[in-house]
Design a protein around this motif. Structure first.
Motif, PDB file in Angstrom:
ATOM      1  N   THR A  68     -29.518  15.407  31.714  1.00 18.90           N
ATOM      2  CA  THR A  68     -29.167  14.635  30.862  1.00 18.90           C
ATOM      3  C   THR A  68     -27.761  14.780  30.482  1.00 18.90           C
ATOM      4  O   THR A  68     -26.975  14.251  30.381  1.00 18.90           O
TER       5      THR A  68
ATOM      6  N   THR B  23     -25.822  11.511  30.562  1.00 16.99           N
ATOM      7  CA  THR B  23     -24.407  11.672  29.764  1.00 16.99           C
ATOM      8  C   THR B  23     -22.984  11.240  29.828  1.00 16.99           C
ATOM      9  O   THR B  23     -22.469  10.113  29.085  1.00 16.99           O
TER      10      THR B  23
ATOM     11  N   ALA C 214     -21.192   7.770  28.462  1.00 16.44           N
ATOM     12  CA  ALA C 214     -20.657   8.338  27.085  1.00 16.44           C
ATOM     13  C   ALA C 214     -19.407   7.569  27.113  1.00 16.44           C
ATOM     14  O   ALA C 214     -18.562   7.646  28.430  1.00 16.44           O
TER      15      ALA C 214
ATOM     16  N   ALA D 281     -25.697  14.616  24.485  1.00 17.29           N
ATOM     17  CA  ALA D 281     -26.799  15.133  25.867  1.00 17.29           C
ATOM     18  C   ALA D 281     -27.791  16.348  25.250  1.00 17.29           C
ATOM     19  O   ALA D 281     -28.913  15.355  25.405  1.00 17.29           O
TER      20      ALA D 281
END
Length: 535
Positions: free
Chosen positions: A112, A116, A120, A173
Motif C-alpha cells: 500500500t 500510494t 499520489a 498510505a
C-alpha cells in the motif's frame, strides 16, 4: 557560452578574448564569431543582435540562427528545471517511503505504501497503479492490488478529498492500509482477476516483460498482439508502463501504471524513476513474504510441539491408567471369587428356605447385594479396559431411557419413584455411549444410596446455549459443603455404609468429554448433579 569571451568583466584580462584584435592601436572584435559562439554574458551581445536584425546581406542571416539557438536553450532549460523538480520530489517522498520499506514486515503495508507513492500527487502522481504478484505456488502471476480511481467521478472526489486533507504521503498510505484496503480490493476485484496470467504463458506480454527483466513503455496498448483483448478492454488505456520486480533470481511481480483519467503522457524520466523505485519495493515485498512464511513455519512448529506435548501427556496418562487397570483387575478378581461363592451359597439356601421362614428376607438381601456388587465390579473392569473414549453422535434421551429401563427394578425395590423429564428434539451429542452410561448409572446409584428409606429421583434433559444439559436430582438429605469439596475422592458415597461407586471416575470421564460437571445441594432438600455437554 565561450568561457574566454569575458573580456568585458573587470577580473578578466581583455587580452584573453580570442575575438579581440588590435588595429591602428584600437581594440576591435569580431561580432559574427561572438554571436555564433553565443557569448550571452557579453554586454555587447544584445547590441550586436539588434544591429544584425537591421542589417542586410550576410550579417542578417545570422539573426535567425541566434533565435533558434535561444529557443533551444530555453527548451533545454525547462527540461532541466523539470528534471530538477522530479528529482526534488523523488528525494522528498523516497525519504517518507524508505522508512516503511526498511522497517515494515507486513506485506500489505509495504504494498500500500508503494502504490500510494506511485499514484499520489506528492509521489509520482500517476492516476492508477496495479500490482501483479507471483503466487505462493509459483504457478500464476495474479492480480494482487490496485490503487486509484475506477472512473472519472471517483477521481475528482478522491483528488478533492486529498486537496482538502493535505496529508503527507505516509499518512495517506497509513489510511489506505488501515481503513480502505478491503474497499480497494473489492473495487478492483474483477480487474485483478482478469489480469491474472499463468507463468507458463511465456509469450504473454506480462510474462515476457517479467522474464526479460526490463521495463516497457507502451504508447498504444491496442496494437499489442501478445495480450488478451479482454485484458486490453479491462485496462481501458492506450499508454501503459510495466516495471518488472525481480529480487536476485526470484521473480516477485509486475508493476503496471497509467494515466487512465487525465490521459497525460508518461515521460521517460517517470519510467526511469519507477524502475529505480521498484528495486527497494521488490526487496521489501520479498522480505515481508519471507517473514510471513517464517511466521507460518513457526506457528506450525509451535503447534507440532504442543501436539507432541499433549501426546506425551496422553502416553504418561495411559501408562498410569494401565497400571490402575492391572491393579483394578487383580482387586476385582480377588473380590469376585469369594463373592461368587457367597452368592452361590445364598441362592442355594433360598431354594431350600420356606416362604414364611423369617430368615428368607436376610438371604434375599444377601443375594441382591451380591448381584449388585458383581455389577459394580463388572463396571469397574469395563472402565479400566478402555483407555480412550470411542466418540460418536448419540441421542442423550435414548441413553437416559436405556439406563432407566435397566435400573427400573432396582429403583422400585428400593422404594425410589423415578420421573423422566426429557426435552423433545434435542440435538445429538458427541460422546462415548458406554462411558456416559457408566457415569449416569453411578450417579443414580449414589442417589439411591443417599435415600435408604426411599424417595424421589428425576432424570431431566434440556437444551442450553450451545449445550445439552443432563440433570440427576434426588430428594435425599443433601450434601454439606465439605462433602461437595471431597466428592471426587475415590469411592465416595453419600451413604455412610453403602457400596455405591464414588464420583471420581465420573469426573474423569466427563473431563475426557470436555463436559462441565456441577453439583448443587441443599441440606434436607436433596442434591442435583448437572452435566453440560457442549455441542
Amino acid at each position: 557560452m565561450n568561457p574566454q569571451c569575458c573580456w568585458h568583466l573587470e577580473h578578466i584580462d581583455p587580452g584573453q578574448c580570442p575575438y579581440l584584435h588590435e588595429e591602428d592601436g584600437a581594440l576591435l572584435y569580431d561580432r559574427q564569431q561572438r554571436i555564433l559562439q553565443r557569448c550571452l554574458e557579453c554586454p555587447h551581445f544584445l547590441e550586436d543582435a539588434e544591429t544584425f536584425s537591421r542589417s542586410d546581406g550576410e550579417m542578417a542571416e545570422i539573426f535567425p540562427t541566434v533565435c533558434s539557438e535561444l529557443l533551444q536553450l530555453r527548451a533545454r532549460t525547462k527540461l532541466l528545471e523539470h528534471q530538477l523538480a522530479v528529482r526534488d520530489r523523488e528525494k522528498r517522498f523516497l525519504n517518507e517511503v524508505g522508512h516503511v520499506l526498511q522497517t515494515s514486515m507486513d506485506k500489505d503495508e509495504v504494498i500500500t505504501m508503494a502504490l500510494t507513492a506511485v499514484t499520489a500527487g506528492k509521489g509520482f502522481g500517476l492516476n492508477r497503479a496495479i500490482l501483479l504478484l507471483v503466487d505462493r505456488e509459483r504457478q500464476n502471476l495474479e492480480g494482487y492490488l490496485a490503487v486509484g480511481p475506477r472512473q472519472r467521478e471517483d477521481a475528482w472526489r478522491i483528488w478533492n478529498e486529498l486537496a482538502h486533507a493535505d496529508r503527507s504521503l505516509r499518512e495517506m498510505a497509513r489510511m489506505l492500509f488501515e481503513t480502505k484496503l478491503p474497499e480497494e480490493k473489492a473495487k478492483f476485484r474483477d480487474l485483478l482477476k482478469l489480469l491474472t496470467v499463468p507463468l507458463n504463458r511465456e509469450d504473454h506480454l506480462f510474462i515476457r516483460t517479467l522474464n526479460e527483466r526490463r521495463p516497457r513503455h507502451i504508447l498504444d496498448l491496442r496494437q499489442e498482439t501478445d495480450i488478451d483483448p479482454a485484458q486490453i478492454d479491462a485496462l481501458g488505456v492506450n499508454e501503459l508502463v510495466m516495471v518488472p520486480m525481480v529480487s536476485t533470481d526470484r521473480r516477485v511481480g509486475l508493476l503496471l501504471a497509467d494515466n487512465i483519467i487525465n490521459n497525460q503522457p508518461i515521460s521517460d524520466e517517470d519510467l526511469q524513476s519507477l524502475e529505480t523505485f521498484a528495486l527497494p519495493v521488490t526487496f521489501a515485498i520479498s522480505r515481508a513474504a519471507l517473514y510471513e512464511r517464517l511466521q507460518k513455519e513457526l506457528r506450525n512448529v509451535t503447534e507440532a510441539n504442543e501436539r507432541l506435548k499433549d501426546q506425551q501427556e496422553i502416553i504418561l496418562r495411559m501408562e498410569k491408567m494401565a497400571l490402575v487397570g492391572r491393579i483394578t483387575a487383580n482387586v476385582a478378581h480377588s473380590i469376585r471369587n469369594p463373592l461368587t461363592i457367597i452368592g452361590g451359597f445364598a441362592r442355594s439356601l433360598i431354594r431350600s428356605t420356606a416362604e414364611n421362614d423369617a430368615k428368607r428376607a436376610y438371604i434375599e438381601s444377601i443375594v441382591r447385594e451380591a448381584k449388585h456388587l458383581e455389577e459394580v465390579l463388572q463396571e469397574v473392569l469395563n472402565y479400566s479396559e478402555s483407555m480412550h473414549p470411542t466418540f460418536d453422535q448419540w441421542d442423550i434421551n435414548q441413553l437416559v431411557t436405556a439406563v432407566y429401563a435397566a435400573m427400573r427394578d432396582d429403583l422400585h425395590e428400593n422404594g425410589i419413584d423415578c420421573q423422566l423429564e426429557l426435552a423433545p428434539d434435542l440435538p445429538q451429542v458427541v460422546l462415548d455411549y458406554k462411558k456416559i452410561t457408566y457415569c449416569l448409572r453411578s450417579l443414580v446409584n449414589n442417589a439411591v444410596e443417599a435415600m435408604p428409606n426411599g424417595g424421589g429421583l428425576t432424570l431431566h434433559t434440556a437444551r442450553g446455549h450451545e449445550e445439552v444439559i443432563l440433570t440427576v436430582k434426588d430428594t435425599g438429605p443433601g450434601m454439606s459443603e465439605e462433602e461437595i469439596r471431597t466428592v471426587t475422592t475415590p469411592f465416595f458415597s453419600t451413604k455412610e455404609q453403602g457400596t455405591g461407586l464414588g464420583l471420581s471416575l465420573c469426573a474423569r470421564i466427563l473431563e475426557g468429554h470436555n463436559a462441565a460437571f456441577e453439583i448443587f445441594s441443599e441440606q434436607g432438600r436433596g442434591t442435583s448433579f448437572c452435566i453440560r455437554f457442549r455441542l
